[in-house]
Design an enzyme around this catalytic site. Structure first.
Site, mmCIF file in Angstrom:
data_model
loop_
_atom_site.group_PDB
_atom_site.id
_atom_site.type_symbol
_atom_site.label_atom_id
_atom_site.label_comp_id
_atom_site.label_asym_id
_atom_site.label_seq_id
_atom_site.Cartn_x
_atom_site.Cartn_y
_atom_site.Cartn_z
ATOM 1 N N HIS A 116 -18.690 11.654 -3.134
ATOM 2 C CA HIS A 116 -19.325 11.793 -2.862
ATOM 3 C C HIS A 116 -18.991 12.881 -0.835
ATOM 4 O O HIS A 116 -17.541 12.891 -0.834
ATOM 5 C CB HIS A 116 -19.803 10.962 -1.710
ATOM 6 C CG HIS A 116 -20.451 9.223 -2.242
ATOM 7 N ND1 HIS A 116 -21.685 10.166 -3.386
ATOM 8 C CD2 HIS A 116 -20.093 8.571 -2.953
ATOM 9 C CE1 HIS A 116 -22.079 9.211 -4.276
ATOM 10 N NE2 HIS A 116 -21.238 7.861 -4.131
ATOM 11 N N GLU A 134 -20.441 4.821 1.220
ATOM 12 C CA GLU A 134 -20.434 3.718 0.846
ATOM 13 C C GLU A 134 -19.484 2.459 0.562
ATOM 14 O O GLU A 134 -17.799 3.116 0.829
ATOM 15 C CB GLU A 134 -21.446 3.319 -0.507
ATOM 16 C CG GLU A 134 -19.906 4.409 -2.156
ATOM 17 C CD GLU A 134 -20.547 4.336 -3.133
ATOM 18 O OE1 GLU A 134 -21.745 5.035 -3.147
ATOM 19 O OE2 GLU A 134 -20.219 4.016 -4.426
ATOM 20 N N HIS A 191 -14.287 6.998 -6.920
ATOM 21 C CA HIS A 191 -15.351 5.881 -7.699
ATOM 22 C C HIS A 191 -15.822 5.707 -8.418
ATOM 23 O O HIS A 191 -16.415 7.463 -9.137
ATOM 24 C CB HIS A 191 -15.179 5.574 -6.518
ATOM 25 C CG HIS A 191 -16.719 6.031 -6.052
ATOM 26 N ND1 HIS A 191 -16.721 7.616 -5.565
ATOM 27 C CD2 HIS A 191 -17.931 5.498 -6.163
ATOM 28 C CE1 HIS A 191 -17.746 7.797 -5.185
ATOM 29 N NE2 HIS A 191 -18.550 6.563 -5.368
ATOM 30 N N ARG A 211 -20.520 14.717 -9.789
ATOM 31 C CA ARG A 211 -20.323 13.379 -10.993
ATOM 32 C C ARG A 211 -18.489 14.315 -11.095
ATOM 33 O O ARG A 211 -18.852 15.586 -11.451
ATOM 34 C CB ARG A 211 -21.063 13.516 -12.131
ATOM 35 C CG ARG A 211 -21.194 12.544 -13.029
ATOM 36 C CD ARG A 211 -22.094 12.471 -14.511
ATOM 37 N NE ARG A 211 -22.878 11.199 -13.948
ATOM 38 C CZ ARG A 211 -24.654 12.387 -13.540
ATOM 39 N NH1 ARG A 211 -24.732 13.957 -13.862
ATOM 40 N NH2 ARG A 211 -25.442 11.858 -13.430
HETATM 41 ZN ZN ZN Z 1 -20.724 6.168 -5.164
#
Ligand code: ZN
Length: 339
Positions: A116, A134, A191, A211
């Site tokens: 991200h 996150e 991740h 992605r």
């Molecule tokens: Zn994520």
């Protein structure tokens, strides 16, 4: 900081209506994903059909999964509506949207490998102003479980080469994890959740995701889009060490000092995460602008209302004394910056 918004027809902190101190129980939104499973229905009790239930957006005001208030003065309203119309419920915070999003994720299969952006990159390259930090609390996993956290490229040139040439086994770093581990995923961290892992995710209210790799899988007959250039731009190089990426918390019941207290697990610029292990009775004062809570194990009562595994709720501003009885585990969160 508290702003008085009476001029806008909204209430001042001094004139809170009794309604604004009700616990906001939420009806979550579940999603179907190619990697999802059945545990969200079978173990958490969400009434969703299918064997591909990947995520439960438990506390969310995001347009892709806006939770509905179940009971009380706001019954039937969306969380985003309450946030907009009744900012006093959340301490009149100066954010343009409800700032956090809490999900439970059941990965039957591996998720794609992603990264991200931070707020700055998202602001410059996307139509939104929020990047995404996150964090994960591992609720359950097999004994030999691992997550993808970070990568093995020593510099940005090597990173770009490994990604463009598809040298995935060399690139991807897997880190062993156990039930009760806590993992912070800062923007720029590569991740992925691996199959067999059940976790609770707390994040900034954003879904800007790049992605990196999808294991060459097909979704509806074609590969899902990869975001190669954005990934190379935003990935942190080199990655922080594996050791610094996972925090091991004590398992429930191991330490009596940990029980019946709201214990802070982690704090960054965006959120604070707490765990409450209840065995008998716990009490604390809700002194935050608001406090998100998810029951991840067991059942009990909170201020006279029954709660059980799978329930998500928000304790509003100035809620005061909280009394929890029973045998339960709760993961809680609030914002760090009371801007
Ligand atoms: Zn994520």
């Amino acid at each position: 900081m508290i702003r008085c918004m009476k001029e806008n027809g909204m209430s001042c902190p001094g004139s809170l209506s009794p309604d604004s101190r009700e616990i906001l129980f939420l009806e979550p939104v579940c999603t179907h994903n190619i990697w999802g499973g059945t545990r969200l229905r079978e173990e958490f009790g969400y009434s969703v059909q299918g064997d591909d239930i990947g995520e439960c957006w438990g506390i969310s005001a995001h347009p892709n999964g806006d939770g509905t208030i179940k009971y009380g003065a706001f019954a039937g309203q969306k969380l985003s509506w309450v946030w907009k119309r009744h900012p006093e419920v959340f301490g009149n915070l100066n954010y343009d949207r409800f700032p956090l999003l809490v999900k439970i994720i059941d990965a039957r299969d591996d998720l794609s490998i992603q990264v991200h952006p931070d707020d700055v990159y998202a602001g410059e390259h996307e139509t939104v102003s929020f990047g995404k930090a996150e964090c994960w609390y591992v609720l359950d996993c097999p004994p030999d479980a691992a997550l993808v956290i970070g990568h093995n490229a020593p510099d940005r040139k090597a990173l770009a080469d490994m990604i463009r040439e598809g040298r995935w086994t060399e690139f991807i770093r897997e880190v062993p994890v156990h039930k009760g581990d806590f993992i912070q995923i800062d923007p720029g961290t590569v991740h992925a959740i691996k199959g067999g892992i059940l976790l609770l995710e707390t994040q900034q209210n954003s879904d800007v995701t790049y992605r990196v790799y999808d294991y060459e899988r097909l979704s509806e007959g074609k590969p899902r889009e990869l975001h190669v250039q954005q990934s190379i731009d935003v990935i942190t190089v080199p990655a922080p060490s594996a050791k610094d990426s996972v925090m091991h918390t004590l398992a429930a019941g191991d330490d009596p000092e940990e029980t019946n207290q709201l214990r802070e697990l982690y704090r960054c610029g965006y959120y604070r995460i707490f765990r409450l292990e209840v065995n008998g009775s716990a009490s604390f004062v809700q002194e935050y602008p608001f406090l998100n809570m998810t029951v991840t194990e067991g059942s009990g009562m909170i201020n006279g209302q029954p709660i059980r595994k799978g329930n998500h709720f928000i304790l509003p501003y100035r809620f005061g004394n909280v009394e929890v009885q029973g045998r339960a585990q709760i993961i809680a969160s609030t914002v760090t910056d009371e801007q």
